[in-house]
Design a protein around this motif. Structure first.
Motif, short mmCIF file in Angstrom:
data_model
loop_
_atom_site.label_atom_id
_atom_site.label_comp_id
_atom_site.label_asym_id
_atom_site.label_seq_id
_atom_site.Cartn_x
_atom_site.Cartn_y
_atom_site.Cartn_z
N ALA A 229 0.74 -1.00 -0.13
CA ALA A 229 -0.10 0.11 -0.11
C ALA A 229 0.94 1.20 0.10
N ALA A 230 2.17 1.14 -0.36
CA ALA A 230 2.97 2.18 -0.39
C ALA A 230 2.65 3.13 -1.31
N ARG A 231 2.85 4.50 -1.07
CA ARG A 231 2.23 5.59 -1.87
C ARG A 231 3.36 6.10 -2.75
N SER A 232 4.79 5.56 -2.63
CA SER A 232 5.84 6.00 -3.65
C SER A 232 6.90 5.14 -3.54
N LYS A 233 7.79 5.17 -4.50
CA LYS A 233 8.75 4.27 -4.67
C LYS A 233 9.88 4.04 -3.32
N LYS B 41 10.65 1.34 -0.85
CA LYS B 41 11.90 0.72 -0.63
C LYS B 41 12.14 0.57 0.82
N HIS B 42 11.68 1.40 1.42
CA HIS B 42 11.70 1.57 3.22
C HIS B 42 11.03 0.24 3.65
N LEU B 43 9.77 -0.07 3.19
CA LEU B 43 9.05 -1.18 3.71
C LEU B 43 9.64 -2.43 3.30
N GLU B 44 10.42 -2.62 2.16
CA GLU B 44 11.00 -3.78 1.75
C GLU B 44 12.34 -3.75 2.57
N MET B 45 12.99 -2.94 2.87
CA MET B 45 14.13 -3.25 4.07
C MET B 45 13.76 -3.42 5.24
N ALA B 46 12.68 -2.78 5.79
CA ALA B 46 12.12 -3.33 7.08
C ALA B 46 11.77 -4.51 7.21
N ILE B 47 11.24 -5.31 6.34
CA ILE B 47 10.48 -6.35 6.41
C ILE B 47 11.90 -7.44 6.09
#
Length: 380
Positions: free
Chosen positions: A27-31, A35-41
């Motif tokens: 549900a990210a609103r920007s790339k 990217k931050h979401l991917e790194m956190a997971i």
């Protein structure tokens, strides 16, 4: 690892636990946010610590585990939504819709009792917060308000029944009302006798539909609920007998009630008119009356006597018993007609069956004029 945008939705592809590539919609609103979401997971999966994930990352991570059929780590389990608090009002709705209560002849009385309970505790009171101290406080307050012990016991019984239903529905674990003793009702013990002259005066001033109901009670000693439950199939005018099934009686047994000679023409007149919507003997405007329907006509009839003590409809049953005893009716026959025959008797004592002819003979020998009206009520 890669981030791709498909339409307006950002997707991530990465290897959280080795060589297997996992693709997830976010549900990210920007790339940058994706990217931050991917790194956190990725960091959480490789460290095994999911506590620092923000709500957005946690939702995507939980979805990944579910999609893959993996066991969700305890730290990642979504916080369960707080269940809606079961209030007294909601409990009442569940109670009144329960099949046992919805079809009960006592439903109207339950509703009357619930009014006082809600008035004291409030609609939004969590039902689990009601325990022994709160119930005792309610009892004390109702007594201070002038409610009779029998009334308070009825309300307490209704609350107990409500908790019983909630236990059956697995909404609560226990019934606290059972831990509270009933109040003594000795202060309300009554000895009542309504003379035939006074009863006749009352009937002269009451409604045409109500009069035969009260007369049936006076000549048979039947309870109000038994009378209102009578259908045409229960009335055998030729045999001069009323047959009540177990579901109609408080005792849960069959009951045969002989019809007094003076009641016979009254019932014959009532049965001449049949309602289309019901087979009940007594109707108002084509519909069976409720218990509450009897209150106003009875109060109006009692007012005629101008008595200091309040006369109750149930006192007609007391009067019948007194008339039967003063007429010399055999005690066993008298108790059989009233429905007390099985109370406290073993099988051997119940073997002697009372025949219909004995019942008719007993009712024919019964007279109904045995003195003046008396109402004796014990004081608190």
């Amino acid at each position: 690892m890669a981030i791709a945008k498909r339409g307006k939705i950002f997707h991530i592809r990465f290897r959280p636990f080795g060589d297997e590539v996992i693709g997830l919609k976010t549900a990210a609103r920007s790339k940058t946010e994706a990217k931050h979401l991917e790194m956190a997971i990725l960091t959480a999966c490789r460290s095994g610590d999911y506590r620092a994930l923000d709500p957005l990352s946690r939702e995507v991570c939980v979805r990944m585990f579910r999609n893959q059929g993996w066991e969700i780590p305890p730290d990642l389990c979504p916080t369960e939504q707080v269940k809606e608090e079961l209030t007294l009002w909601k409990s009442m709705e569940l109670f009144l819709k329960y099949p046992e209560i919805r079809n009960s002849a006592e439903k109207e009385r339950y509703e009357q009792c619930l009014v006082h309970l809600v008035d004291h505790f409030g609609q939004d009171r969590p039902v689990k917060s009601l325990w022994v101290p709160e119930i005792k406080e309610y009892i004390a307050e109702r007594l201070d308000d002038g409610a009779a012990p029998s009334t308070v016991n009825r309300e307490k019984g209704t609350l107990s029944k409500l908790f019983q239903i909630l236990v059956e529905l697995r909404r609560v674990d226990a019934n606290p009302v059972r831990l509270v003793k009933n109040l003594s009702q000795k202060s309300e013990e009554r000895e009542v006798y309504l003379s035939f002259a006074d009863f006749t005066r009352m009937m002269e001033e009451t409604s045409n539909w109500f009069r035969p109901i009260a007369q049936t009670a006076y000549y048979t000693g039947m309870r109000r609920g038994e009378i209102l439950s009578l259908t045409r199939s229960h009335v055998q005018l030729g045999e001069r007998m009323l047959l009540l099934g177990p579901a109609m009686t408080k005792e849960g047994h069959w009951k045969r009630i002989p019809i007094h000679s003076e009641l016979l023409p009254i019932l014959e007149n009532v049965l001449r008119i049949q309602a289309l919507s019901t087979d009940k003997v007594f109707v108002i405007g084509g519909k069976p009356p409720h218990r509450s329907s009897l209150k106003k006509p009875w109060a109006k009839a009692v007012k005629i006597l101008q008595m200091e003590q309040r006369l109750r409809f149930h006192d007609l049953r007391h009067t019948w018993k007194t008339n039967a005893r003063r007429s010399g009716m055999d005690p066993e026959i008298r108790e059989a007609i009233m429905g007390h025959w099985y109370r406290g008797r073993n099988v051997n004592e119940r073997y002697g069956r009372i025949g219909d002819s004995e019942l008719i003979k007993a009712i024919d020998s019964m007279t109904i004029d045995h003195g003046q009206t008396e109402i004796l009520v014990a004081r608190r």
